[in-house]
Enzyme design. Structure first.
Site, short mmCIF file in Angstrom:
data_model
loop_
_atom_site.label_atom_id
_atom_site.label_comp_id
_atom_site.label_asym_id
_atom_site.label_seq_id
_atom_site.Cartn_x
_atom_site.Cartn_y
_atom_site.Cartn_z
N SER A 11 37.32 3.67 0.09
CA SER A 11 38.51 3.54 -0.75
C SER A 11 38.55 2.23 -1.53
CB SER A 11 39.77 3.62 0.13
OG SER A 11 39.75 2.60 1.10
N SER A 135 25.88 -7.13 8.33
CA SER A 135 26.35 -8.37 7.69
C SER A 135 25.36 -9.48 7.98
CB SER A 135 27.72 -8.76 8.25
OG SER A 135 28.04 -10.11 7.88
N TYR A 148 33.00 -10.04 15.37
CA TYR A 148 32.43 -9.43 14.16
C TYR A 148 30.90 -9.56 14.19
CZ TYR A 148 31.72 -8.57 9.11
OH TYR A 148 31.31 -8.08 7.90
N ALA A 151 29.42 -7.19 16.74
CA ALA A 151 29.45 -5.79 16.28
C ALA A 151 28.35 -5.54 15.26
CB ALA A 151 30.82 -5.47 15.66
#
Ligand code: NAP
Length: 238
Positions: A11, A135, A148, A151
């Site tokens: 989105s 990332s 983060y 993950a």
């Protein structure tokens, strides 16, 4: 590319840019969103005017039942881009169990659920491509983003393991590790923080969502690449 492409978290930001690019390249794009529908409604209309196919599909990709419903619709997914993600900056000692669980659910569990749901079709046709959006922090580790970083590092491990397990079935699994990309995720950066990030980047700019979308298209089209972590960061981390 006459292929069915499912992009989670399409989105906004990177997922949206990938949806635009893959639709333009001729893919039938299932653009998943969680809460933000309007940009995809407008994009679907403009794609239709151009003779392209983009189908917005709502699902919380951390919930198995919703993922199963998503793949009941997109039941012939050739290219899966596990992109949905959240970020949070917090000292490790301040992280709550809920912070940890939520971070791991959106950034890692979602890729487990979606990949597993996509596989019956991919295994049947002995073809498929999974691209996980990790990332730079999953590679390098970021202070005050332990959950983060964990993950995203997990996503890299998942990528490599699945590349080995699924390669013999003709399914490729790769990962992109973006650097700092201009999206809502980085909207809280101050001007000074942004300048120092740019200064630390040899190519002298932050990334655009389109930089990552193009890398995803490259991986989707590259028949002999699997288990790879493609760093797209302007040299921010070498
Ligand atoms: P963004 O602009 O914040 O967009 C995040 C997207 O994830 C939105 O489409 C959001 O949907 C979706 N999402 C969040 N939770 C979801 C859920 N439970 N179910 C389904 N969709 C969900 O982020 P972005 O910067 O484009 O990031 C995209 C990916 O790139 C993430 O995995 C992120 O970690 C990674 N990444 C980003 C950067 C960066 O600098 N921006 C750097 C490295 C890696 P709704 O809008 O509907 O809520």
């Amino acid at each position: 590319m006459e292929r069915n492409v499912l992009i989670t978290g399409a989105s906004r930001g990177i997922g949206y840019a990938a949806a635009v690019l893959f639709a333009r390249e001729g893919g039938r794009v299932y653009a998943n969103y969680h809460k933000t529908y309007e940009p995809l409604r407008l994009l679907a209309e403009s794609c239709a005017r151009e003779g392209q196919t983009l189908i917005p599909v709502q699902a919380d990709v951390t919930v198995k039942k919703e993922v199963d419903a998503l793949f009941a619709l997109a039941n012939k997914t050739d290219v899966l881009i596990n992109n949905a993600g959240i970020a949070q900056t917090k000292e490790f000692t301040q992280l709550s169990e809920a912070d940890w669980d939520n971070m791991l659910a959106v950034n890692l569990k979602s890729a487990f659920l979606c990949s597993q749901a996509a596989l019956p079709y991919m295994l049947r046709v002995k073809r498929g491509c999974i691209i996980n959006i990790a990332s730079v922090w999953g590679v390098a580790g970021a202070s005050c983003e332990a959950h983060y970083s964990a993950a995203k590092a997990g996503l890299i491990g998942l990528t490599k393991a699945l590349a080995k397990e699924l390669g013999p079935s003709g399914i490729r699994v790769n990962c992109i590790a973006p650097g700092v990309i201009d999206t809502d995720m980085n909207s809280a950066l101050t001007q000074a923080e942004r300048s120092s990030l740019v200064e630390a980047t040899p190519l002298g700019r932050t990334g655009l969502p389109q930089d990552i979308a193009r890398a995803a298209l490259f991986l989707a089209a590259s028949d002999f690449i699997t288990g790879e972590v493609l760093n797209v960061n302007g040299g921010f981390y070498i």
